[in-house]
Each structure stands twice: as C-alpha cells, then as structure tokens.
Design an enzyme around this catalytic site. Structure first.
Site, PDB file in Angstrom:
ATOM      1  CB  CYS A  69       2.670   4.517   2.733  1.00 60.55           C
ATOM      2  SG  CYS A  69       4.394   4.064   2.961  1.00 60.55           S
ATOM      3  CB  CYS A  72       4.240   2.969  -0.109  1.00 60.82           C
ATOM      4  SG  CYS A  72       4.184   2.138   1.489  1.00 60.82           S
TER       5      CYS A  72
END
Length: 146
Positions: A69, A72
């Site tokens: 991600c 993230c």
C-alpha cells in the site's frame, strides 16, 4: 492518578504494573528490560493485539497497513513522528493486515491505511486515509478529551 497502571511489553508481551507517576521516566519491562514506550511504533500480530487490548490501560493507536500500500508507506514516517510527540500518553503500534488477514473482517476494515484508537480495550475512534503527524496528533487529542 496514583494507582499503578498495566502495560503489556511490546517485545515479550509480559504484563507490567507501572506507577502512573513513572510513565514519563522511560519504564522498562520487568521481564525482558525492553522499553515499554519504544521510540518508534511497535509491530503487532492479531494475538499480540488481543493481549494489548485485554491488559493495557494506556490508549493504543494502531495503524492497520500492508507493505503493498503506497499511502501506507507514505504515512509511516508521520505515524512515527506522532508517536514521539505523544509518548507516553499514547502507545503507537502497526499491524500488517496482509500477514494478519482475520483482523480485516474482525474490525470491518474496508481500506488502508486505517488508524484505530483503543482505550482500555475498546475502540473509541477510527480514521481511514493517510495523515500527516500534526493531523494524527490533533485527531488523537480530540478523541481522548473528556
């Protein structure tokens, strides 16, 4: 607050009792001597999260993330910076949802990054999406008032 509080060690998972007045004195685990409030967010698995939620009396902010991600990974330094600013009043941890897939359904995670604030084992707030350190600190402060 003068009563001792309970904190789970982020390294060995031992349950510790610390006088509330000593929280800012960099307390260490009675079993393994690791810092109970590390300089950076600590890694959790589902089993470790369960133990922290059951035992801890200090608010816990968990970043639910995955290695693939991009947002993230972009938020990770901001989360670490917020951790330094809020310790020892809040503990910061990260949980890799890729390695702990049952957590996704348990907490009804629809997207990551997602931060969830727990206090004494209860979820008190959640926020999806990447945030900067100032926003994280403000958001946590807003939800812990009262």
């Amino acid at each position: 607050m003068t009563d001792p509080i309970h904190i789970t060690c982020p390294v060995c998972q031992a349950k510790n009792r610390i006088p509330a007045a000593r929280l800012a004195a960099n307390p260490t685990c009675g079993a393994c001597k690791a810092p109970l409030f590390p300089d950076t967010p600590f890694e959790l698995t589902e089993a470790k999260l369960n133990k922290h939620l059951k035992n801890d009396e200090v608010p816990l902010l968990v970043d639910f993330w995955a290695p693939w991600c991009g947002p993230c990974r972009m938020m990770a330094p901001a989360f670490a910076e917020a951790s330094k600013q809020m310790s020892p009043n809040v503990r910061f941890a990260k949980l890799d949802t890729e390695q702990n897939q049952a957590v996704g359904s348990r907490f009804q995670i629809r997207g990551i990054p997602l931060i969830i604030l727990f206090d004494k084992g209860r979820e008190i707030a959640r926020q999806p999406g990447a945030m900067d350190a100032r926003s994280i600190v403000g958001w946590v402060g807003q939800h812990l008032k009262g």
